[in-house]
Design an enzyme around this catalytic site. Structure first.
Site, mmCIF file in Angstrom:
data_model
loop_
_atom_site.group_PDB
_atom_site.id
_atom_site.type_symbol
_atom_site.label_atom_id
_atom_site.label_comp_id
_atom_site.label_asym_id
_atom_site.label_seq_id
_atom_site.Cartn_x
_atom_site.Cartn_y
_atom_site.Cartn_z
ATOM 1 N N GLY A 267 -0.448 0.231 -5.025
ATOM 2 C CA GLY A 267 -1.767 -0.345 -4.810
ATOM 3 C C GLY A 267 -2.761 0.204 -5.801
ATOM 4 O O GLY A 267 -2.836 1.419 -5.989
ATOM 5 N N CYS B 228 11.892 -14.312 2.571
ATOM 6 C CA CYS B 228 11.217 -14.994 1.461
ATOM 7 C C CYS B 228 12.202 -15.809 0.626
ATOM 8 O O CYS B 228 11.794 -16.659 -0.169
ATOM 9 C CB CYS B 228 10.460 -14.005 0.583
ATOM 10 S SG CYS B 228 11.468 -12.664 -0.078
ATOM 11 N N CYS C 40 5.745 -14.540 2.852
ATOM 12 C CA CYS C 40 5.999 -13.328 3.623
ATOM 13 C C CYS C 40 4.824 -13.073 4.562
ATOM 14 O O CYS C 40 3.676 -13.235 4.170
ATOM 15 C CB CYS C 40 6.189 -12.130 2.682
ATOM 16 S SG CYS C 40 6.397 -10.563 3.565
ATOM 17 N N TYR D 241 11.744 -4.715 -6.477
ATOM 18 C CA TYR D 241 10.541 -4.609 -7.306
ATOM 19 C C TYR D 241 9.544 -3.542 -6.887
ATOM 20 O O TYR D 241 9.032 -2.795 -7.717
ATOM 21 C CB TYR D 241 9.843 -5.975 -7.335
ATOM 22 C CG TYR D 241 8.482 -5.979 -7.994
ATOM 23 C CD1 TYR D 241 8.336 -5.624 -9.335
ATOM 24 C CD2 TYR D 241 7.344 -6.352 -7.286
ATOM 25 C CE1 TYR D 241 7.084 -5.630 -9.957
ATOM 26 C CE2 TYR D 241 6.100 -6.359 -7.893
ATOM 27 C CZ TYR D 241 5.962 -6.007 -9.230
ATOM 28 O OH TYR D 241 4.745 -6.013 -9.831
ATOM 29 N N CYS E 179 0.861 -1.178 0.000
ATOM 30 C CA CYS E 179 0.000 0.000 0.000
ATOM 31 C C CYS E 179 0.897 1.228 0.000
ATOM 32 O O CYS E 179 2.096 1.132 0.272
ATOM 33 C CB CYS E 179 -0.897 0.034 1.242
ATOM 34 S SG CYS E 179 -2.070 -1.335 1.348
ATOM 35 N N ASN F 151 0.148 1.023 5.915
ATOM 36 C CA ASN F 151 0.818 0.138 4.967
ATOM 37 C C ASN F 151 1.544 -0.924 5.761
ATOM 38 O O ASN F 151 2.364 -0.609 6.624
ATOM 39 C CB ASN F 151 1.820 0.926 4.110
ATOM 40 C CG ASN F 151 2.729 0.001 3.300
ATOM 41 O OD1 ASN F 151 2.335 -1.084 2.915
ATOM 42 N ND2 ASN F 151 3.940 0.456 3.053
ATOM 43 N N GLY F 152 1.247 -2.192 5.471
ATOM 44 C CA GLY F 152 1.934 -3.269 6.169
ATOM 45 C C GLY F 152 0.988 -4.356 6.602
ATOM 46 O O GLY F 152 -0.119 -4.508 6.071
#
Length: 475
Positions: free
Chosen positions: A40, A449, A394, A254, A13, A114-115
Site C-alpha cells: 500500500g 477471480c 474480487c 503478485y 494493505c 487489511n482486507g
C-alpha cells in the site's frame, strides 16, 4: 480501482505490530512498514503506547514521506502497531488512514486492518440506527465500534464477540494499553504471521518484514485464530472454523514480496514454478525471454530455466517513481507508462521475444508494452501470463469492483491477443497454477477471480465489496 499506468490489481494493505520491553517499538514498526510498502502506497501510520498513554501518527504518502522528520516517540513505549494502506473501501483521505484509535469505556484501543468486510454496510446501518457516530468512510471503523459496544468483560471477549459478527477477509493487529492482539479471518484470505526477537513478539502481514527487523519466524496465524501477547507471552484463541479455507492465491502470483513465505509456501518458489509450467503449457519458442518488471521477473526466470531460452533484461523500470500518478487524460497516462517502463533496444532489436507478466487486467498497458517492444526492433512478441484470465471481481480486499473493467470478462484469449497486438498469448491454466503451489493444499485457495467459485455466499454487486465509496454516498 486499478493501477491505470501498469494495469495491475492494486495491493491491499499491510499491518505490523510489536510487543517489546527492550526494543524501540516505533522504529522497528517503521522498518517493518518499509518492508511492507509494496502492499500500500496511499498512506501510512504508527500507533504506540507506554501502558498509560496512546498516540498515533498518520499521514498521506509513502512511509518515508509520512515519517520524514522522525518516527513517533514516547518514553517507555513497549507496544506499537503500524499500517500501510491501499483503499479498498473509502476514499484516499487523511481521515481514512490507519491505525484507528478510540477511547471507550474499557480504555483505549488502536486497530490496523487489511482486507474487506463484506457485511460492513449492514452492520454500519444497524449501528447508525442505534446512534453510533462514524468518523471515517472505511469498513474498519465498524469493527472498532463493535468492540466498544460489547458488554463482555475482558478485551479478548469483546474482540472475539465482534469477530464472529463480521464477514469477509481480514487480518487485524490491535493494541490496548497492555496487549498486542492479532486475528485472521476464518477462511484465511489474508496472511498474518508471528515472529520472535529475543523476548519480543512481532506480528506482520508478510515474513519479509520479520527478516527486516531481525525477528525469527515462528508460525503463521491460523485461519479463525486470535493471538494475544502480553508480559506473560503469547496465548491463542480460536473464535471460528470455516467449512473451507480460501487463502488468496494472488498473494503468490503478485501481491506478496518474493522473499516472503506464506502458510509454508515460498512465494519465490511458487512464481518460479509458474514460469516453468508456462513454458511447458505454451510451447513458445523465441530468441530471448524477458519480463515485465518486477512482478513478472521470477516467473520469467522459471520460463527460461525450463525452456532453455536465455533470460534477458529487455524492459527497464524506473524505480524512482513512487506512488501511481492520477492523470486527467489518456495522453498523460501514456506518458507515465513510458516514464515507468522503457525497452532496451540493444537487447530486443532483431529478436523474437517471449514476454512474461503476472496478469492482464484491462489489457491497455500490455498493448502499449507490445508496441514499445516492436518499435524497439523486436521481430515478434509472444506474451505469457503467469495467472489465468481475470474475469470476475474480487469482494475480499482486492479492488476489482466492476466486472466491466476486466478484459477477460468480455473477450476470449484470441480477442485479447488481437487487442494487445501480441503475436501469441498464453495464460497459465488453473490446473497449472495449482500445480505450482507445492507446499500448500491447492484446495485451500480462493480462485474466484478466475472461475467465479466464491467461497460461501457470493456478495451482491451493490454491496461494499463492489463499491468502495459505499459509506460516502448520500442515503
Amino acid at each position: 480501482m486499478i493501477d491505470l499506468e501498469l494495469d495491475k490489481l492494486k495491493e491491499e494493505c499491510g499491518v505490523f505490530g510489536i510487543y517489546s520491553r527492550t526494543e524501540d517499538v516505533a522504529l522497528n514498526t517503521y522498518w517493518g512498514l518499509y518492508a511492507l510498502q509494496h502492499r500500500g502506497q496511499e498512506s501510512a501510520g504508527i500507533a504506540i503506547t507506554d501502558g498509560s498513554w496512546m498516540d498515533v501518527t498518520r499521514g498521506m504518502g509513502l512511509v518515508n514521506e509520512v515519517f520524514r522528520h522522525q518516527v513517533p516517540h514516547m518514553d517507555n513505549q513497549y507496544i506499537a502497531i503500524g499500517h500501510v494502506r491501499y483503499s479498498t473501501t473509502g476514499s484516499s483521505l487523511l481521515a481514512n488512514t490507519q491505525p484507528l484509535m478510540v477511547n471507550y469505556s474499557g480504555g483505549k484501543i488502536s486497530l490496523a486492518h487489511n482486507g474487506n468486510l463484506t457485511n460492513a454496510a449492514e452492520i454500519r446501518r444497524e449501528l447508525e440506527e442505534q446512534g453510533t457516530v462514524f468518523q471515517t468512510s472505511i469498513d474498519s471503523e465498524v469493527f472498532v465500534n463493535l468492540i466498544a459496544r460489547s458488554r463482555k468483560e475482558s478485551v479478548e471477549e469483546k474482540i472475539m464477540e465482534s469477530l464472529v459478527k463480521i464477514k469477509g477477509a481480514y487480518c487485524l493487529t490491535i493494541m490496548t494499553e497492555e496487549k498486542l492482539i492479532g486475528a485472521r479471518d476464518p477462511q484465511g484470505f489474508r496472511p498474518l504471521c508471528i515472529g520472535k526477537m529475543g523476548d519480543s513478539w512481532v506480528l506482520s502481514s508478510e515474513s519479509c518484514a520479520l527478516d527486516t527487523v531481525g525477528a525469527e519466524f515462528v508460525r503463521d496465524v491460523e485461519p479463525g485464530e486470535m493471538v494475544v501477547i502480553n508480559d506473560k507471552g503469547l496465548k491463542s484463541y480460536h473464535f471460528a472454523t470455516a467449512d473451507k479455507k480460501a487463502a488468496c492465491v494472488f498473494e503468490y502470483i503478485y501481491f506478496a514480496r518474493p522473499d516472503s513465505v506464506i502458510d509454508g509456501q515460498s512465494v519465490h518458489d511458487a512464481r518460479f514454478e509458474m514460469g516453468r509450467i508456462l513454458a511447458r503449457e505454451s510451447g513458445f519458442k523465441a530468441d530471448i525471454v524477458i519480463s515485465v518488471p518486477d512482478s513478472g521477473t521470477t516467473a520469467a526466470t522459471g520460463f527460461a530455466y525450463e525452456s532453455g531460452i536465455p533470460f534477458k533484461e529487455g524492459l527497464m523500470k524506473n524505480r524512482y517513481i513512487g506512488r501511481t500518478f492520477i492523470q486527467p487524460s489518456q495522453q498523460k497516462r501514456d506518458t507515465s507508462v513510458r516514464l515507468k517502463l522503457n525497452a532496451i533496444k540493444s537487447v530486443v532489436n532483431g529478436k523474437s521475444v517471449i514476454m512474461v507478466d503476472d496478469s492482464i487486467v484491462r489489457g491497455t498497458t500490455s498493448g502499449k508494452i507490445v508496441r514499445m517492444l516492436k518499435a524497439a526492433g523486436a521481430t515478434a512478441v509472444h506474451m505469457c501470463v503467469s495467472s489465468p484470465p481475470i474475469g470476475y471481481p474480487c469482494y475480499y480486499g482486492i479492488d476489482t469492483s466492476a466486472r466491466k473493467e476486466l478484459i477477460a470478462a468480455t473477450k476470449t484469449v484470441e480477442e485479447i491477443r488481437q487487442y494487445i497486438g501480441a503475436d501469441s498469448l498464453h495464460f497459465l491454466s488453473i490446473e497449472g497454477l495449482k500445480e505450482s503451489l507445492k507446499a500448500v493444499s491447492c484446495e485451500d485457495m480462493c480462485y474466484a477471480c478466475f472461475n467465479s467459485a466464491y467461497p460461501g455466499e457470493k456478495p451482491k454487486e451493490d454491496t461494499i465489496g463492489a463499491d468502495k465509496y459505499v459509506f460516502e454516498k448520500k442515503k
